[in-house]
Design a protein around this motif. Structure first.
Motif, PDB file in Angstrom:
ATOM      1  N   GLY A 146       1.509   7.677   7.857  1.00 28.49           N
ATOM      2  CA  GLY A 146       1.744   6.374   7.258  1.00 28.49           C
ATOM      3  C   GLY A 146       0.485   5.520   7.278  1.00 28.49           C
ATOM      4  N   HIS A 147       0.696   4.236   6.979  1.00 24.10           N
ATOM      5  CA  HIS A 147      -0.426   3.306   6.918  1.00 24.10           C
ATOM      6  C   HIS A 147      -0.781   2.825   8.317  1.00 24.10           C
ATOM      7  CE1 HIS A 147      -0.442   3.141   2.583  1.00 24.10           C
ATOM      8  NE2 HIS A 147       0.886   3.059   2.619  1.00 24.10           N
ATOM      9  N   LEU A 148      -2.061   2.755   8.581  1.00 24.42           N
ATOM     10  CA  LEU A 148      -2.541   2.289   9.878  1.00 24.42           C
ATOM     11  C   LEU A 148      -2.489   0.774   9.927  1.00 24.42           C
ATOM     12  CD1 LEU A 148      -3.895   3.169  12.557  1.00 24.42           C
ATOM     13  CD2 LEU A 148      -6.085   2.815  11.417  1.00 24.42           C
ATOM     14  N   LYS A 149      -1.901   0.266  10.975  1.00 21.83           N
ATOM     15  CA  LYS A 149      -1.895  -1.180  11.168  1.00 21.83           C
ATOM     16  C   LYS A 149      -3.311  -1.615  11.506  1.00 21.83           C
ATOM     17  CE  LYS A 149       2.754  -1.010  13.056  1.00 21.83           C
ATOM     18  NZ  LYS A 149       3.564  -1.109  14.257  1.00 21.83           N
ATOM     19  N   ASP A 150      -3.596  -2.888  11.291  1.00 17.43           N
ATOM     20  CA  ASP A 150      -4.920  -3.389  11.656  1.00 17.43           C
ATOM     21  C   ASP A 150      -5.189  -3.040  13.114  1.00 17.43           C
ATOM     22  OD1 ASP A 150      -5.432  -4.413   9.194  1.00 17.43           O
ATOM     23  OD2 ASP A 150      -4.726  -6.427   9.662  1.00 17.43           O
ATOM     24  N   SER A 151      -6.351  -2.508  13.365  1.00 20.19           N
ATOM     25  CA  SER A 151      -6.640  -2.039  14.706  1.00 20.19           C
ATOM     26  C   SER A 151      -8.140  -2.033  14.953  1.00 20.19           C
ATOM     27  CB  SER A 151      -6.085  -0.622  14.866  1.00 20.19           C
ATOM     28  OG  SER A 151      -6.487  -0.081  16.087  1.00 20.19           O
ATOM     29  N   SER A 152      -8.504  -2.133  16.191  1.00 25.67           N
ATOM     30  CA  SER A 152      -9.915  -2.012  16.565  1.00 25.67           C
ATOM     31  C   SER A 152     -10.268  -0.550  16.822  1.00 25.67           C
ATOM     32  CB  SER A 152     -10.194  -2.843  17.820  1.00 25.67           C
ATOM     33  OG  SER A 152      -9.437  -2.346  18.904  1.00 25.67           O
ATOM     34  N   LEU A 153      -9.287   0.340  16.733  1.00 24.72           N
ATOM     35  CA  LEU A 153      -9.524   1.762  16.940  1.00 24.72           C
ATOM     36  C   LEU A 153     -10.148   2.379  15.693  1.00 24.72           C
ATOM     37  CD1 LEU A 153      -6.116   2.621  18.642  1.00 24.72           C
ATOM     38  CD2 LEU A 153      -8.297   2.140  19.754  1.00 24.72           C
ATOM     39  N   LYS A 154     -10.861   3.451  15.876  1.00 28.93           N
ATOM     40  CA  LYS A 154     -11.476   4.146  14.741  1.00 28.93           C
ATOM     41  C   LYS A 154     -10.475   5.119  14.156  1.00 28.93           C
ATOM     42  CE  LYS A 154     -16.085   3.677  16.450  1.00 28.93           C
ATOM     43  NZ  LYS A 154     -17.373   4.236  16.690  1.00 28.93           N
ATOM     44  N   ALA A 155     -10.413   5.163  12.823  1.00 24.68           N
ATOM     45  CA  ALA A 155      -9.453   6.038  12.153  1.00 24.68           C
ATOM     46  C   ALA A 155     -10.130   6.799  11.026  1.00 24.68           C
ATOM     47  CB  ALA A 155      -8.301   5.210  11.600  1.00 24.68           C
ATOM     48  N   ALA A 160      -3.365  13.710   2.611  1.00 28.67           N
ATOM     49  CA  ALA A 160      -2.346  12.905   1.922  1.00 28.67           C
ATOM     50  C   ALA A 160      -1.014  13.630   2.054  1.00 28.67           C
ATOM     51  CB  ALA A 160      -2.718  12.720   0.459  1.00 28.67           C
ATOM     52  N   ARG A 161       0.077  12.880   1.960  1.00 29.90           N
ATOM     53  CA  ARG A 161       1.402  13.466   2.098  1.00 29.90           C
ATOM     54  C   ARG A 161       2.320  12.841   1.078  1.00 29.90           C
ATOM     55  NH1 ARG A 161       5.469  12.750   7.173  1.00 29.90           N
ATOM     56  NH2 ARG A 161       5.924  10.784   6.169  1.00 29.90           N
ATOM     57  N   ARG A 162       3.150  13.673   0.459  1.00 29.52           N
ATOM     58  CA  ARG A 162       4.135  13.165  -0.502  1.00 29.52           C
ATOM     59  C   ARG A 162       5.509  13.653  -0.097  1.00 29.52           C
ATOM     60  NH1 ARG A 162       1.461  13.305  -6.400  1.00 29.52           N
ATOM     61  NH2 ARG A 162      -0.614  12.726  -5.709  1.00 29.52           N
TER      62      ARG A 162
END
Length: 163
Positions: A146-155, A160-162
């Motif tokens: 899913g979508h990453l929430k705002d974070s200070s972590l590196k991503a 991709a997934r459907r």
């Protein structure tokens, strides 16, 4: 590192008996070798070499210093080489988390192969559909869908997934 400045140059001159030969051996200029050895002598407040137009000879102090400092240079070289070897072989523990189905289907086969290739690495995997607190859980790596929430972590997006 100022106290190590000139050591390699002095050892090369002491062993080769010449600034020119030392410069060739180290791949440096004669002027560089001369400046660094002179600066070393000034720091030590001791003449290590007797220079003439024809040859370079170690003083008594220079002979003693060369003998003792070569042991330190050798120890430093071994420590540096040992560190490089240690870093070239992965070892340690990796703690990761991933969603259950995605982890079982995709991540764990990769982890299994990785552990076979790197037997000194221990992988601890937590498969959970809960959003684990990465810092509190001590996780090194998390696979999320899913979508990453705002974070200070590196991503980094892996795929991709459907539906």
């Amino acid at each position: 590192m100022a106290r190590w400045d000139g050591i390699d140059e002095f050892i090369a001159v002491g062993e080769e008996g010449s600034f020119t030969a030392a410069a060739k051996m180290l791949g440096l200029s004669v002027a560089h070798i001369s400046r660094h050895v002179t600066a070393l002598e000034q720091r030590l407040n001791t003449q290590l070499l007797t220079r003439t137009t024809r040859k370079v000879v170690l003083t008594k102090e220079g002979e003693v210093y060369l003998h003792q400092i070569k042991h330190l240079q050798h120890a430093m070289d071994e420590a540096t080489q040992g560190l490089a070897q240690q870093q070239s072989t992965p070892k340690g523990k990796i703690k990761l988390t991933a969603p259950v189905m995605y982890g079982e289907s995709f991540i764990m086969p990769i982890v299994h192969n990785f552990m076979k290739e790197h037997p000194e690495v221990e992988v601890v995997a937590t498969l959970s559909n809960e959003q684990e607190n990465l810092l509190e859980g001590g996780f090194d790596l998390a696979i999320r869908l899913g979508h990453l929430k705002d974070s200070s972590l590196k991503a980094r997006r892996l795929s991709a997934r459907r539906f």
